[in-house]
Write an enzyme that holds these catalytic residues in place. Structure first.
Site, mmCIF file in Angstrom:
data_model
loop_
_atom_site.group_PDB
_atom_site.id
_atom_site.type_symbol
_atom_site.label_atom_id
_atom_site.label_comp_id
_atom_site.label_asym_id
_atom_site.label_seq_id
_atom_site.Cartn_x
_atom_site.Cartn_y
_atom_site.Cartn_z
ATOM 1 N N ARG A 48 67.989 57.384 64.848
ATOM 2 C CA ARG A 48 68.480 57.346 66.227
ATOM 3 C C ARG A 48 69.546 58.403 66.479
ATOM 4 N NH1 ARG A 48 64.793 54.593 65.275
ATOM 5 N NH2 ARG A 48 64.171 52.683 66.364
ATOM 6 N N ASP A 97 95.396 53.814 51.865
ATOM 7 C CA ASP A 97 96.194 52.824 52.586
ATOM 8 C C ASP A 97 97.183 52.186 51.625
ATOM 9 O OD1 ASP A 97 96.040 51.178 55.413
ATOM 10 O OD2 ASP A 97 96.794 49.962 53.746
ATOM 11 N N VAL A 138 101.078 57.717 51.698
ATOM 12 C CA VAL A 138 101.093 59.182 51.763
ATOM 13 C C VAL A 138 102.519 59.644 52.064
ATOM 14 C CG1 VAL A 138 100.231 61.215 52.981
ATOM 15 C CG2 VAL A 138 98.678 59.358 52.422
ATOM 16 N N THR A 143 104.784 59.506 59.699
ATOM 17 C CA THR A 143 103.641 59.884 58.856
ATOM 18 C C THR A 143 102.742 60.879 59.577
ATOM 19 O OG1 THR A 143 103.753 57.660 57.935
ATOM 20 C CG2 THR A 143 101.849 58.962 57.336
ATOM 21 N N CYS A 164 99.247 71.725 68.203
ATOM 22 C CA CYS A 164 99.353 70.789 67.092
ATOM 23 C C CYS A 164 100.228 69.612 67.527
ATOM 24 C CB CYS A 164 99.888 71.477 65.841
ATOM 25 S SG CYS A 164 101.676 71.678 65.786
ATOM 26 N N CYS A 177 103.645 70.686 68.601
ATOM 27 C CA CYS A 177 103.598 71.277 69.956
ATOM 28 C C CYS A 177 103.661 70.157 70.991
ATOM 29 C CB CYS A 177 102.288 72.022 70.203
ATOM 30 S SG CYS A 177 101.971 73.498 69.243
ATOM 31 N N CYS A 205 103.330 47.888 67.465
ATOM 32 C CA CYS A 205 102.588 46.675 67.769
ATOM 33 C C CYS A 205 103.434 45.437 67.448
ATOM 34 C CB CYS A 205 101.248 46.646 67.055
ATOM 35 S SG CYS A 205 101.253 47.361 65.439
#
Ligand SMILES: [Zn+2]
Length: 345
Positions: free
Chosen positions: A11, A59, A109, A133, A170, A173, A190
Site C-alpha cells: 500500500r 531512552d 543522551v 536536550t 536550525c 535560529c 506536561c
C-alpha cells in the site's frame, strides 16, 4: 526487493511519493530516535511498520501506569515490571515487524555521549521532553551534518519542524529568532499542563512522514516549515522560519551545548521526580539490592535493567549505568542526598 516485502509494503509502494524505489531506500535506511515517550512511541511504531531498515531507540526512563494513556507501544505488564522504555519498545516493535533491526539503548543522551550515540545515523528524531536536550541534539546534528526533526506536544497543542544543516533554519535560529513564541508554546511541561494523546499522535505522525520522505529519498517533498496544531481548537498554522545569519549553532558553529558542562541533575517531565546522573561507574544491582535489604528500604525489587525501592515518601529507581530517578521530590538537593545515603556518593 523480495516477494514478501513487495506484499508487506504494497500500500505504501502504490503511493507515488514512495514507489518501489523509495521502499528499497527505506529498507536500507536507518535512523535514531532520542526519547521513547509519547512522541517517540508513535513515531517509532510508524517507522517500523513502514519498513525502515534499522532504528536505534535511546531512552533513559522506565514505563509507568500514567504513560499508557498516550505511549502507544507500552502495555500494563511493562508498567508493572517497570521495564525500561527502550527495552519494552524494542520487544514490542520486534513483534510488529521482525525484519527491522530495532536496537533499544537505555541511556540519557548527554554532551559526553551524544556524538557516539548518534554518529552512525543519517537522521535523528526528537522524542524528548525538554529544550535542554533538544538544544544538545541540535548541536550534535549540525556538527555531524545530519538532519533532525524537532517535535513537541503539550496540552492539546503540538509543534514540529525539520532541520537540515545549512539548508534550513536550525533550532537555535528558531529559539533566538522572531518565531520564538510559537516554538515555546510547547514549553510548559506536561507536568503542569497535561497532554492529549491525539495532540501527540498528530505531531508524531507529521514527524514520521518527514522521516519517511527523507529516508525514501524524497527530500523535495519536505514541508519546510514550522507547523503547529491544536487538536482542541482545530487551529493549524505553518510558518516559514528564516535562518539567522549570525546563529550560534548553524552559522558560527559554536556548539555550546555539546561542549558545555553536563548537568548532574535534571528534573523530569510529567512527574514529581529528579534524575541524578553518575557517569563515573557501573552499579552492581545485585549487591546494591542485598545492601538495601539490610538497610531500611521497603519493597526492593529489581529486574536485569534496574532496581527500585521505596523510602517513604520517596521511590528510587536505579539503573545499571549509575543513574537514578528519585520520585517524590522536585528538589535536586533532596534527591542528591537520598542518592548519597542509599546508593553511595
Ligand atoms: Zn541556526
Amino acid at each position: 526487493m523480495n516477494r514478501q516485502d513487495l506484499e508487506k509494503y504494497s500500500r505504501q509502494i502504490l503511493f507515488p511519493g514512495i514507489g518501489e524505489k523509495g521502499q528499497e531506500k527505506l529498507l536500507a535506511a536507518s535512523a535514531v530516535l532520542v526519547g521513547c515517550g509519547a512522541l517517540g512511541t508513535v513515531a517509532a511504531n510508524l517507522l517500523v511498520r513502514a519498513g525502515v531498515g534499522r532504528l536505534r531507540i535511546i531512552d533513559r526512563d522506565f514505563v509507568e501506569p500514567s504513560n499508557l494513556q498516550r505511549q502507544t507501544l507500552f502495555e500494563e505488564a511493562d508498567a508493572r515490571e517497570a521495564f525500561p522504555k527502550a527495552v519494552a519498545a524494542e520487544r514490542r516493535l520486534g513483534a510488529i515487524n521482525s525484519s527491522v533491526r530495532v536496537e533499544g539503548v537505555v541511556a540519557d543522551v548527554t554532551a559526553e555521549n551524544a556524538r557516539e550515540l548518534l554518529s552512525e545515523f543519517p537522521l535523528v528524531l526528537d522524542g524528548t521532553d525538554n529544550f535542554e536536550t533538544r538544544l544538545l541534539l541540535n548541536d550534535a546534528a549540525i556538527s555531524l551534518g545530519v538532519p533532525w526533526i524537532y517535535a513537541a506536544a503539550v496540552g492539546s497543542y503540538g509543534v514540529t519542524m525539520t532541520i537540515r544543516p545549512q539548508e534550513t533554519a536550525c533550532f537555535a535560529c528558531l529559539l533566538e529568532g522572531q518565531e520564538k513564541s510559537a516554538a515555546l508554546g510547547a514549553e510548559a511541561t506536561c507536568d503542569t499542563a497535561g497532554v492529549l494523546n491525539a495532540a501527540v499522535s498528530v505531531v508524531a505522525s507529521l514527524e514520521a512522514a518527514e522521516a519517511i520522505k527523507l529516508l525514501a529519498g524524497n527530500a523535495d517533498a519536505l514541508h519546510g516549515r514550522l507547523i503547529s496544531c491544536d487538536v482542541w481548537s482545530g487551529k493549524f498554522q505553518s510558518i516559514r522560519v528564516a535562518r539567522n545569519p549570525n546563529c550560534r549553532a548553524c552559522a558560527r558553529r559554536e556548539f555550546s551545548y555539546l561542549e558545555g558542562e553536563s548537568q548532574p541533575h535534571i528534573t523530569m517531565c510529567g512527574r514529581d521526580s529528579v534524575q541524578i546522573h553518575e557517569r563515573s561507574r557501573r552499579l552492581d544491582l545485585g549487591a546494591l539490592s542485598r545492601r538495601l535489604a539490610v538497610a531500611s528500604a521497603d519493597e526492593v525489587r529489581n529486574n536485569e535493567f534496574l532496581l527500585r525501592f521505596r523510602v517513604p515518601p520517596y521511590e528510587m529507581t536505579v539503573f545499571v549505568d549509575g543513574r537514578a530517578i528519585i520520585k517524590g521530590t522536585k528538589d535536586p538537593a533532596v534527591a542528591r542526598s537520598l542518592y548519597a545515603r542509599y546508593i553511595g556518593s
